[in-house]
Design a protein around this motif. Structure first.
Motif, PDB file in Angstrom:
ATOM      1  N   TYR A  62      25.957  18.075  41.914  1.00  0.00           N
ATOM      2  CA  TYR A  62      27.314  18.588  42.067  1.00  0.00           C
ATOM      3  C   TYR A  62      27.536  19.882  41.284  1.00  0.00           C
ATOM      4  N   PHE A  63      27.019  19.941  40.053  1.00  0.00           N
ATOM      5  CA  PHE A  63      27.320  21.099  39.199  1.00  0.00           C
ATOM      6  C   PHE A  63      26.807  22.415  39.781  1.00  0.00           C
ATOM      7  N   SER A  68      31.916  26.925  44.261  1.00  0.00           N
ATOM      8  CA  SER A  68      32.211  26.964  45.700  1.00  0.00           C
ATOM      9  C   SER A  68      33.276  25.941  46.067  1.00  0.00           C
ATOM     10  N   TYR A  69      33.158  24.737  45.518  1.00  0.00           N
ATOM     11  CA  TYR A  69      34.177  23.724  45.778  1.00  0.00           C
ATOM     12  C   TYR A  69      35.553  24.209  45.306  1.00  0.00           C
ATOM     13  N   GLU A  73      38.764  24.911  47.747  1.00  0.00           N
ATOM     14  CA  GLU A  73      39.988  24.139  47.531  1.00  0.00           C
ATOM     15  C   GLU A  73      41.183  25.063  47.277  1.00  0.00           C
ATOM     16  N   ILE A  74      40.961  26.153  46.566  1.00  0.00           N
ATOM     17  CA  ILE A  74      42.027  27.143  46.343  1.00  0.00           C
ATOM     18  C   ILE A  74      42.500  27.720  47.671  1.00  0.00           C
ATOM     19  N   GLU A  75      41.578  28.069  48.559  1.00  0.00           N
ATOM     20  CA  GLU A  75      41.946  28.627  49.862  1.00  0.00           C
ATOM     21  C   GLU A  75      42.719  27.612  50.706  1.00  0.00           C
ATOM     22  N   TYR A 106      35.451  14.714  50.077  1.00  0.00           N
ATOM     23  CA  TYR A 106      34.046  15.123  50.129  1.00  0.00           C
ATOM     24  C   TYR A 106      33.575  15.609  48.759  1.00  0.00           C
ATOM     25  N   LYS A 107      34.388  16.406  48.109  1.00  0.00           N
ATOM     26  CA  LYS A 107      34.044  16.927  46.782  1.00  0.00           C
ATOM     27  C   LYS A 107      33.903  15.787  45.778  1.00  0.00           C
TER      28      LYS A 107
END
Length: 145
Positions: A62-63, A68-69, A73-75, A106-107
């Motif tokens: 994950y790290f 990118s995650y 998520e911001i977008e 998913y994240k």
């Protein structure tokens, strides 16, 4: 009498044709562009993850993908916020909320498992791609000024 009825009918026809009821907001080119850009970012994210890692030696931990995650998520949150402030926009808001919630799932799953399979990458990308295309279609069908 007939003359009055004809004149009144013509007057009402003109008035009826000049009335406009809008049940959805107008098309917003800036939001359409942001949806398109977000779609490209999401596709790039999942395709890069799929093609440049092998899920061995913790390549897909994950790290490696946190930034990118966060950016995606911001977008997605930005799209939701922009749609929330537009009146008569219930359907677009629902699509944005569902897309954001699913991406967060998913994240979270990737974070919990600390790995992700090829199959999940492909399925996640397909779902996100389809939802963003739904957003594009929703915006494209809105009336222009």
């Amino acid at each position: 009498m007939k003359k009055r009825i004809i004149i009144l009918s013509m007057f009402l026809a003109v008035i009826a044709n000049s009335c406009k009821v809008t049940l959805v907001p107008n098309y917003d080119g800036a939001i359409a562009t942001q949806i398109d850009n977000t779609l490209k970012i999401v596709d790039s994210f999942y395709l890069t993850m799929l093609e440049t890692t092998k899920n061995k030696n913790n390549d897909r931990a994950y790290f490696h993908f946190i930034n990118s995650y966060i950016n995606i998520e911001i977008e997605l949150q930005s799209l939701l916020d922009k749609n929330r402030v537009r009146p008569l926009n219930k359907n677009s808001i629902a699509i944005c909320e569902n897309t954001l919630k699913q991406f967060q799932k998913y994240k979270s799953q990737h974070k919990t498992d600390n790995q992700i399979s090829d199959a999940n990458i492909i399925l996640n990308r397909m779902y996100m791609h389809d939802e963003l295309v739904r957003m594009q279609m929703g915006e494209a069908f809105k009336p222009t000024n």
